[in-house]
Design an enzyme around this catalytic site. Structure first.
Site, PDB file in Angstrom:
ATOM      1  CB  CYS A  83       2.641  17.923  10.154  1.00  0.00           C
ATOM      2  SG  CYS A  83       1.360  18.976   9.433  1.00  0.00           S
ATOM      3  CB  CYS A 101      -1.441  -2.629  11.772  1.00  0.00           C
ATOM      4  SG  CYS A 101      -1.226  -0.851  11.573  1.00  0.00           S
ATOM      5  CG  ASP A 123       1.007  21.849  16.168  1.00  0.00           C
ATOM      6  OD1 ASP A 123       1.507  21.607  15.051  1.00  0.00           O
ATOM      7  OD2 ASP A 123       0.462  20.986  16.873  1.00  0.00           O
ATOM      8  CB  CYS A 141      -0.960   0.016   1.190  1.00  0.00           C
ATOM      9  SG  CYS A 141      -0.129   0.206   2.778  1.00  0.00           S
ATOM     10  CD  GLN A 150       0.649  16.105  17.157  1.00  0.00           C
ATOM     11  OE1 GLN A 150       1.093  15.399  16.247  1.00  0.00           O
ATOM     12  NE2 GLN A 150       0.678  17.431  17.106  1.00  0.00           N
TER      13      GLN A 150
END
Length: 414
Positions: free
Chosen positions: A372, A146, A346, A68, A251
């Protein structure tokens, strides 16, 4: 035409890059120093035979992730992988003419992610499939393992398939389950359900609610509308326990959050007043309030309401003032920030150019930028530097393990 190539480096999208006389060739999955052989089309070698592997190549952790593209760097040894992420930040800053100390990349452990966005589809055999889209394709790869996520998320997959089933009734629906592990259980917000044709019937909603109850979910919502809540989903920010709004930002990994928060708090120590901009539900606000009075602002009224609700759960904090305000359309001015000695910001991936321009005109002595997106961070950092701030240090944070994504914390001082 088949070619044999030697990989020189890994690009910012995670592809191995070989330099040729015709220009660079991108080879997904190849590592520096490896010799590969395969057909090249339009500057890419999508499939290759590995002639000479790198000593830094490791067995993959997850076949699902190999297909993926969610974790395309899982085959690279930790040290060179983390060094590469640091170099991504260094190169991005350099494009804005910024030179500063860039610390070592802070790693997060496997099995620590608390959020997943799972696409749901019905297979030809009638089974409900949850997973991620394949690399460069609309094909859905079923999630069976996962290694980056908290084991409690993986264990919930069978129950989540049951929850997804009622949302697949309309042929145009392509539901995505946004699953968050909170302190009080799983919180699931479903998006991508067809609404133009009347949305879910009462009977279908009842089926979804019953499935959520069987799964033991804390809450089930549809595009933020609560369908069922057995327990209020709550998260801990510092000393506070905050009721999480449906579909709100959080987060991805608690350990990454802790690293970012600690750097912000350490940077502002000594300031009596701090502004927390794009504060969300209080990720930084509550830890900051242990050392200074905080003025918090965010465009989400629901997040601000959650933050205010969390204030009453914490003891020994300094004053917190919170305001719902669109910081893109109405950035806080130097007048609004009068008396603020330090600022933590942020913003989302787009950065906050207008708000940064206002910060540059304040008398704040310290600014902590959490980002980010290194590209928009560097753009906004240029504004502060040109206004007289010095970027002391940038710390890359590898919140999304084995991905090409890197986050960071930067400390500015006048």
């Amino acid at each position: 035409m088949t070619q044999t190539l030697t990989i020189a480096r890994v690009g910012h999208q995670g592809d191995g890059i070989a330099e040729t006389t015709e220009g660079p060739v991108f080879v997904p999955g190849a590592l520096p120093g490896e010799v590969v052989e395969g057909a090249v089309h339009a500057g890419r070698m999508e499939r290759f035979e590995l002639i000479q592997p790198s000593a830094d190549r490791r067995p993959i952790h997850s076949q699902t992730y190999a297909e993926c593209g969610v974790a395309p760097m899982q085959h690279w040894a930790d040290a060179p992988y983390l060094a590469w992420k640091r170099e991504l930040v260094v190169a991005t800053l350099a494009r804005e003419g910024i030179e500063t100390e860039v610390g070592a990349t802070v790693a997060v452990p496997p099995a620590s992610r608390r959020r997943l966005a799972l696409h749901a589809r019905r297979a030809e055999d009638g089974r409900i499939v949850l997973g991620f889209k394949a690399r460069r394709s609309w094909r859905l790869v079923e999630l069976t393992d996962c290694p980056v996520s908290d084991p409690r998320l993986t264990a919930a997959l069978p129950a989540l398939r049951d929850v997804a089933a009622p949302f697949l009734g309309h042929p145009k629906s392509a539901p995505t389950l946004h699953v968050t592990l909170t302190d009080t259980g799983l919180d699931v917000d479903v998006t991508g359900v067809e609404k133009k044709s009347g949305g879910l019937t009462g009977d279908v909603r009842a089926l979804a609610i019953a499935a959520a109850a069987r799964a033991g979910l804390a809450r089930l919502s549809l595009d933020g509308e609560v369908l069922m809540m057995e327990r209020q989903p709550r998260v801990a920010f510092g000393r506070a326990s905050v009721p999480l709004p449906p579909g709100s930002f959080l987060q991805a990994a608690p350990s990454a959050e802790a690293e970012m928060v600690q750097r912000a708090v350490d940077a502002v120590k000594g300031a009596k007043t701090v502004a927390d901009l794009f504060c969300g539900a209080g990720t930084f606000t509550f830890p900051l309030a242990e050392v200074a009075s905080v003025m918090a602002a965010d465009s989400s009224a629901a997040s601000i309401a959650a933050l205010k609700a969390g204030i009453g759960t914490a003891q020994g904090l300094k004053t917190i003032r919170a305001e719902a305000r669109d910081l893109f359309r109405r950035p806080l001015s130097p007048f609004d920030l009068k008396g603020i000695e330090a600022i933590v910001i942020d913003p989302p991936r787009a950065g906050a150019l207008e708000q940064t321009g206002q910060i540059a005109r304040t008398k704040a002595g310290v600014v902590v930028g959490v980002s980010c997106n290194p590209a928009t961070f560097a753009r906004d950092a240029r504004v502060l530097i040109d206004a007289g701030f010095r970027l002391e240090i940038v710390t890359p944070i590898d919140q999304f393990l084995w991905s090409t994504h890197v986050e960071l914390v930067g400390i500015f001082r006048r």
